[in-house]
Each structure stands twice: as structure tokens, then as C-alpha cells.
Design a protein around this motif. Structure first.
Motif, mmCIF file in Angstrom:
data_model
loop_
_atom_site.group_PDB
_atom_site.id
_atom_site.type_symbol
_atom_site.label_atom_id
_atom_site.label_comp_id
_atom_site.label_asym_id
_atom_site.label_seq_id
_atom_site.Cartn_x
_atom_site.Cartn_y
_atom_site.Cartn_z
ATOM 1 N N ALA A 530 -5.403 -20.776 -8.462
ATOM 2 C CA ALA A 530 -6.977 -20.301 -8.513
ATOM 3 C C ALA A 530 -7.018 -18.911 -9.156
ATOM 4 N N GLN A 533 -5.958 -19.614 -13.004
ATOM 5 C CA GLN A 533 -7.169 -20.393 -13.721
ATOM 6 C C GLN A 533 -8.345 -19.717 -13.690
ATOM 7 N N ASN A 534 -8.536 -18.518 -13.045
ATOM 8 C CA ASN A 534 -9.828 -17.956 -12.978
ATOM 9 C C ASN A 534 -10.798 -18.836 -12.127
ATOM 10 N N ASN A 535 -10.410 -19.686 -11.519
ATOM 11 C CA ASN A 535 -11.076 -20.799 -10.675
ATOM 12 C C ASN A 535 -11.287 -20.957 -9.309
ATOM 13 N N ALA A 537 -12.889 -22.311 -7.154
ATOM 14 C CA ALA A 537 -13.015 -23.585 -6.671
ATOM 15 C C ALA A 537 -11.573 -24.605 -6.668
ATOM 16 N N PHE A 538 -10.461 -23.987 -7.168
ATOM 17 C CA PHE A 538 -9.521 -24.756 -6.895
ATOM 18 C C PHE A 538 -8.946 -24.657 -5.406
ATOM 19 N N ASP A 541 -12.465 -25.638 -2.820
ATOM 20 C CA ASP A 541 -12.791 -27.098 -2.504
ATOM 21 C C ASP A 541 -11.737 -27.868 -1.598
ATOM 22 N N MET A 563 -15.533 -18.716 -2.623
ATOM 23 C CA MET A 563 -15.858 -18.770 -4.017
ATOM 24 C C MET A 563 -15.725 -17.519 -4.373
#
Length: 575
Positions: A530, A533-535, A537-538, A541, A563
């Protein structure tokens, strides 16, 4: 273990607790033979006692480590009997008073490490220990300390980075006043420090070292922290993928030059079951049709045996790089037995999310489930028991070959070597790169050019070079490698992922769940990807799906909370 009275007395003093290594003989020393603390570091035997004592203290961290990394992730859930603190940890609603948030147990071991390192330096300066003996023991304890700091950074974000011995107990009490080092800066400090260690060989201690012994039927060979693995992890977190791959490859190829082919072909290679004596750790079926009823679910053979075999057995040693066993005859017992067993307090269980993921897999013969599920936990009317953590009294397994291959594949994939990452994940080096057709049994001779396609297309000096050649005349060191999914006899993922970096990265983390569930790697895996990927939500979720499938009414609120990356870290509260 031939410990003299000085070593046993040192352990009795309580300056270093070795009771956790369950060696009763260490404690059978008359009271009058106790030493003063100032006389504890006189000989190499005293230094060895200090090393074993530190690892005894370290073993006490397993419960906190497993619960933080697995219950905060998506693979482990609470039960109806779980204490409030565990329910908070699972739902990410922990408060500062939660016992599983307290960082003090980690720092107690760090402070002990700092004290030992200080005294080792005094010993070598005063010629009570040779430089060679010092280099090995200092590097070992320093690596262990760095491993703890890496985990602290993952869990708490910013933490005090203490490397000097404390002079008084009050110094530890005042740790809250020390400046905190942010995680990224902590990684830089740990990389620089560990690169500068005087001894960085693949194994903590070479054959013949006095610390390599058998205690209560358990070998100490894999007891000690792996320097190359830790460096690989540090570089992986930092995003230096070639350096991560170099360190992981150092271990993957550690036995390549061994004259004993059993070591050369089997150690850390993730093989099929071709060599029964050494590599019989694949998922096995008693019938060739691989129907579910013929799955070999044994403590002595097949994939489950990875966690149950004695530490002195050859197959166990082909898989493990760092693991700490418990002995059922001595205290302390494995704390996870109480947490996992329906016959005891039973406070954690496999999540529905991991069970669904296992059930979504298909074996190579068409059986609609991943056999590793039945080999990781036992379902009964009393509850689902995580047997992976409790078989034969249990072991704290930290680093093993499958984890090594997954971490290497993650680094290689990010470094542009996506096909190689796919190979190690799925069907192995030879099956992926060979341009001909592999037949059963001994392969007929082929042209040199065709044979050489079984070698990855990199220079021998590259960490991505693997020789998997095999015909009647040539046996490359990697020819038995069958891939992680190959060893589990589940279907390979689509070949399109050989050129899909982000897609393969997600599949590698999925496979880490299937292969490594409950071993203490899940939360770090989710945070690392996370972050990279600067994400958010990974991560968010996956936690959401766990809570949703468990019927937690606050699943959506938890997702919303996660988040924000600031909410990934536990509160660092020094009480």
C-alpha cells in the motif's frame, strides 16, 4: 549442551533470561555457584550464554508479534471467546490501554541487546574474546536488535532508536522523552548499520562454532537471525530492489557450492518431492488422481511437515532459515496453543476471507480447493484450530524458503524481472524458461543451445542468474525448483502476468496469504505494498472484506479509517 557452571549461573542471575529456550540443564546449578554480574563476561562460554539468553528473551515476543501482524491483517479473526483487547486489535479500534499495543516488551529485549553488545566490546578490548569470536557474536545480536526495530517501525511508524546501553532503570522509564525516528529514516539507519557489521555470511555461525549444539533434542542451527534476509527486507521496504534481490539470492544460493548434492539441490530451492529424503515437503496425495480424500495430512511427510518435523531433520532444514522451537517437556509452552486450541482459551481462528481465498483455488487435477488450507488449520464442531502454529508443540517460524522466494520475486518484479518472479511463484525456473518439451523421467540429451534455455538469461554474477539445466549429463543446481504454486499442486496463474508488474505484485501478495497464512507476515505485506503503490485501498479493502465476512457492523467505518495511512500505526504510548 555442555554448558559450564559459569554459563548456567549467568542465566540464573536473571540478567539474561534463557528459560524461554527450555533448557532445564541450564537451571540445575547450586545457589552457591552464582556469579556476580561484574564477573559474567569473562570467557567465550560466558558470551555464548549471553547470546542464548538474549534469544530466550526474544522468544517471549512471539505472541505479541503474531497477534499484531496477523490479527490486524485479514487472515486471522477473533472468536466468540476473544478478550476485548483482541477484538479491538482485529477491528482497528485499539486504545492506548490495550495490552497488545504496549511497545515495552520489544524495548526490554533491545535494552538487553545493547547491554550485551557493550560487554562484548569490553571483552574483545580486554582480550577475553578473540576478534573473530567477537565479530560473529556481535553481528548476531546486532542483527536481532535491528530486526526488532524494523518490526517496531512497521507497527508504530516513528519510534525511539536506542543503540547505547542504559546506565540505570530510570533511563528506560524515561524512554518517552527520547526523540522518535520516522520509519523512512529508521530504514536508512538500519541499512547503514547492518551493512557495516563485521560478519555478514549466509549463516550466523559457521560449522564448529560452540553455539551450534543440540538442546533438549532441538538443534540451534536455525535459532539465530539471518543477516542477509534482514538486509533484503530492509532494502525491499526502502525500494532498492536490486540490493534486496542480491541479499535474498545470497541465501537462495547458499548451498550451491556444497559437494553434498543433497544440500546443493534441495536447500532453500522450493522443490518437488523427487528426493524423498530431503525435499519431501510438497503437497502430496496418496492416489495419483489427487482427489480430496487422498490428501496426505501428516506431521511427518508432505507440506504440513514443514511446521511439524523435528529441527534436527534434513527436510525441515531445507525449508527453514530462522525458527525457534518450543519443547513440550519444559516451560514456557508455546503461547499460541492457548490462543488457537478450542480446548483452551481459543481466541483466534482463520478468517472467512482466507478460507474463501483457499477455496477459490484449483489443483492441477481439478480439485476445487487449495490443499494448504487443510494443512494449515483443522476444522471441527468445536472450532477451527490453526494447527500451523501448534503442531508438535509449535515453533516460532520467522524466515523460510517460501517467504524468501516470494520476497525475492517481489523485488525482481519491481526491478523489471517480471518473468522470473512469475517462474518462482508458479511452475519453477526450468518449466518457465525451457523452450523444448520436458518428458517424464530422465530427460534425453538435447542440443547445447536448447539445454541452455533452462538457464535464466543473465550474467552469472547477477542475482537473477539461475541454472536449472537437466538432461542425462547435466544437473544445474536449480533443476528441481517447481515454484511455490507448483509445490502446492495448484494451477499456475495466467502467463500474461509475466509482463504485468502491478498485476503480478498483487498475485504475489495473494500467494503470501495462501502459503504463509498465520506466520506473522500479513500486516507488513499489506502495509509495504500500500505504501509503495500509494494506494491505501490495497490495505483497507482487505481488512474491510475480513470484517464484512465476519459480520462486523463497523466494517465500512474501519475501511474509511484505514484509507488514511496515519491510521495504520499503533499509538506509541510509553507508560
Amino acid at each position: 549442551m555442555n554448558l559450564n557452571k559459569k554459563i548456567a549461573s549467568l542465566l540464573l542471575l536473571g540478567t539474561l533470561s534463557a528459560g524461554s529456550w527450555s533448557c532445564k540443564k541450564m537451571l540445575d546449578v547450586p545457589t552457591e555457584d552464582k556469579l556476580d554480574y561484574v564477573n559474567a563476561y569473562k570467557t567465550v562460554s560466558d558470551a555464548d550464554a549471553a547470546v542464548i539468553g538474549i534469544y530466550g528473551q526474544f522468544l517471549g515476543l512471539e505472541k505479541l508479534y503474531i497477534l499484531q501482524n496477523e490479527l490486524r491483517g485479514d487472515l486471522v479473526d477473533v472468536t466468540s471467546r476473544s478478550a476485548a483487547d483482541l477484538q479491538e486489535l482485529s477491528s482497528h479500534t485499539e486504545t492506548r490501554n490495550n495490552q497488545y499495543v504496549d511497545p515495552r516488551p520489544y524495548y526490554q529485549v533491545i535494552v538487553a541487546c545493547n547491554d550485551v553488545l557493550k560487554n562484548f566490546k569490553i571483552m574483545v578490548d580486554n582480550r577475553r574474546m578473540s576478534v573473530d569470536d567477537y565479530n560473529k557474536r556481535y553481528s548476531d545480536i546486532a542483527t536481532l536488535r535491528s530486526w526488532i526495530y524494523l518490526h517496531l517501525g512497521i507497527q508504530y511508524g516513528s519510534v525511539p532508536y536506542l543503540t547505547d546501553a542504559l546506565e540505570t532503570v530510570d533511563d528506560l522509564k524515561n524512554l518517552a522523552n527520547y526523540p522518535k525516528t520516522p520509519f523512512d529514516q529508521l530504514l536508512d539507519k538500519l541499512i547503514a548499520f547492518n551493512e557495516g557489521l563485521p560478519y555478514k555470511e549466509a549463516y550466523a555461525y559457521p560449522a564448529g562454532t560452540s553455539l551450534l549444539v543440540t538442546i533438549d533434542a532441538n538443534s540451534t542451527q536455525k535459532l539465530f537471525a539471518s543477516k542477509a534476509f534482514l538486509l533484503g527486507d530492509l532494502y525491499l521496504w526502502k525500494g532498492n530492489y536490486i540490493k534486496a534481490a542480491e541479499n535474498y539470492a545470497k541465501l537462495m544460493n547458499a548451498e550451491n557450492g556444497n559437494a553434498n548434492d543433497n544440500f546443493r539441490f534441495n536447500f532453500y530451492k522450493v522443490n518437488n518431492s523427487a528426493d524423498v529424503a530431503y525435499a519431501n515437503l510438497a503437497v502430496l496425495f496418496s492416489r495419483s488422481g489427487q482427489d480430496a480424500s487422498s490428501l496426505i495430512n501428516s506431521l511427518d511427510a508432505g507440506w504440513r511437515a514443514i511446521f511439524a518435523l523435528p529441527t534436527t531433520s534434513n527436510p525441515w532444514n531445507t525449508e527453514w532459515l530462522w525458527a525457534m522451537p518450543y519443547n513440550t517437556a519444559f516451560k514456557p509452552v508455546n503461547p499460541m496453543i492457548d490462543f488457537c486450541s478450542p480446548l483452551k482459551s481459543y481466541q483466534i481462528k482463520p478468517s472467512q476471507a482466507i478460507k474463501d481465498l483457499w477455496n477459490s483455488q484449483v489443483t492441477t487435477s481439478g480439485v476445487p480447493f487449495d490443499p494448504r488450507s487443510k494443512l494449515s488449520f483443522n476444522a471441527s464442531s468445536m472450532g477451527d484450530e490453526i494447527t500451523k502454529l501448534t503442531d508438535n508443540g509449535g515453533k516460532w517460524g520467522i524466515y523460510r524458503a517460501s517467504l524468501l522466494h516470494l520476497r525475492f520475486s517481489e523485488a525482481a518484479n519491481r526491478d523489471g524481472q517480471t518473468k522470473l518472479g512469475w517462474a518462482l511463484l508458479n511452475t519453477g525456473i526450468r518449466n518457465t524458461y525451457y523452450t523444448g518439451t520436458i518428458t517424464a523421467g530422465a530427460q534425453a540429451p538435447v542440443s547445447v543451445a536448447e539445454l541452455n534455455t533452462m538457464i535464466t538469461p543473465y550474467a552469472p554474477s547477477s542475482p537473477y542468474y539461475f541454472d536449472a539445466r537437466k538432461n542425462n549429463d547435466v544437473s544445474g543446481t536449480w533443476y528441481r525448483n517447481c515454484g511455490i504454486r507448483g509445490r502446492a499442486v495448484v494451477n499456475a496463474i495466467d502467463v500474461s502476468y509475466q509482463t504485468d508488474m502491478l498485476g503480478l505484485e498483487g498475485k504475489l501478495i495473494d500467494e503470501a496469504a495462501l502459503e504463509l497464512a498465520f506466520e506473522g507476515n500479513r500486516w507488513p505485506d499489506l502495509v509495504r505494498i500500500a505504501r509503495r503503490q500509494n494506494n491505501p485501498a490495497f490495505l483497507a479493502d482487505r481488512i474491510y472484506q475480513k470484517l464484512l465476512k465476519a459480520g462486523n457492523p463497523n466494517a465500512s467505518l474501519t475501511r474509511q479509517k484505514l484509507m488514511d495511512p496515519a491510521n495504520w500505526y499503533l499509538p506509541f504510548d510509553w507508560k
